[in-house]
Design a protein around this motif. Structure first.
Motif, PDB file in Angstrom:
ATOM      1  N   THR A   1       0.719  -1.133  -0.139  1.00  0.00           N
ATOM      2  CA  THR A   1       0.075   0.097  -0.046  1.00  0.00           C
ATOM      3  C   THR A   1       0.848   1.306  -0.004  1.00  0.00           C
ATOM      4  O   THR A   1       1.958   1.367   0.164  1.00  0.00           O
ATOM      5  CB  THR A   1      -0.829   0.193   1.172  1.00  0.00           C
ATOM      6  OG1 THR A   1      -0.057   0.215   2.380  1.00  0.00           O
ATOM      7  CG2 THR A   1      -1.695  -1.185   1.432  1.00  0.00           C
ATOM      8  N   THR A   2       0.295   2.459  -0.296  1.00  0.00           N
ATOM      9  CA  THR A   2       1.103   3.686  -0.343  1.00  0.00           C
ATOM     10  C   THR A   2       1.636   4.049   1.225  1.00  0.00           C
ATOM     11  O   THR A   2       2.689   4.266   1.219  1.00  0.00           O
ATOM     12  CB  THR A   2       0.195   4.583  -0.883  1.00  0.00           C
ATOM     13  OG1 THR A   2      -0.433   4.385  -2.138  1.00  0.00           O
ATOM     14  CG2 THR A   2       0.854   5.827  -0.930  1.00  0.00           C
ATOM     15  N   LYS A   3       0.829   3.612   2.070  1.00  0.00           N
ATOM     16  CA  LYS A   3       1.404   3.973   3.402  1.00  0.00           C
ATOM     17  C   LYS A   3       2.462   3.165   3.764  1.00  0.00           C
ATOM     18  O   LYS A   3       3.612   3.644   4.306  1.00  0.00           O
ATOM     19  CB  LYS A   3       0.254   3.733   4.516  1.00  0.00           C
ATOM     20  CG  LYS A   3      -0.898   4.828   4.399  1.00  0.00           C
ATOM     21  CD  LYS A   3      -1.831   4.565   5.677  1.00  0.00           C
ATOM     22  CE  LYS A   3      -2.960   5.444   5.406  1.00  0.00           C
ATOM     23  NZ  LYS A   3      -3.846   5.311   6.652  1.00  0.00           N
ATOM     24  N   THR A   4       2.386   1.649   3.538  1.00  0.00           N
ATOM     25  CA  THR A   4       3.529   0.777   3.828  1.00  0.00           C
ATOM     26  C   THR A   4       4.712   1.313   2.722  1.00  0.00           C
ATOM     27  O   THR A   4       5.680   1.449   3.562  1.00  0.00           O
ATOM     28  CB  THR A   4       3.209  -0.531   3.309  1.00  0.00           C
ATOM     29  OG1 THR A   4       1.803  -0.719   4.059  1.00  0.00           O
ATOM     30  CG2 THR A   4       4.213  -1.564   3.910  1.00  0.00           C
TER      31      THR A   4
END
Length: 139
Positions: free
Chosen positions: A5-8
């Motif tokens: 994911t983008t956050k990860t």
């Protein structure tokens, strides 16, 4: 295959920058932390404080497991600074009343052609010093 994911992804990038910055950083503690000498790993700056080196007895010093070469301590048993040379602990001696003799001009002035050395002064001569009675005050 699972996609990140983008956050990860951002978290991994942030951690990478944080780790890289810590591995290649300099530290300055002092009045003006914005400026640090480019050649220093650690710089301490103060107009009213000093650097306090670890203080310990000879027994405590000798109990240090596998000391690093050039490790420094203040020995409270001898009241001297010690460093580890990679094999043994050595004292950093202080030279009091010491004269490095590089020429005959570094000796005391001759009286009646005789140079009398002061017994309270340590004279260190490295190399050859030629002392002549010419120009030594003996007319």
């Amino acid at each position: 295959m699972r996609h990140l994911t983008t956050k990860t992804t951002l978290l991994i990038i942030a951690i990478s920058f944080f780790l890289y910055g810590n591995l290649h950083s300099q530290v300055k503690i002092g009045n003006n932390p914005a400026t640090i000498d480019a050649s220093s790993l650690l710089e301490l700056e103060s107009n009213d404080k000093g650097f306090l080196i670890p203080r310990m007895s000879t027994i405590e010093r000798d109990a240090i497991f596998s000391p690093a070469t050039v490790l420094h301590v203040y020995n409270t048993t001898t009241s001297l600074f010690d460093y580890y040379d990679g094999t043994i602990w050595r004292c950093i001696s202080v030279r009091i009343n010491h004269v490095l003799v590089q020429s005959s001009a570094d000796f005391p002035a001759a009286v009646a052609g005789v140079i009398t050395l002061d017994s309270t002064i340590s004279y260190e001569i490295n190399g050859l010093i030629i002392v002549s009675d010419k120009g030594m005050g003996d007319e």
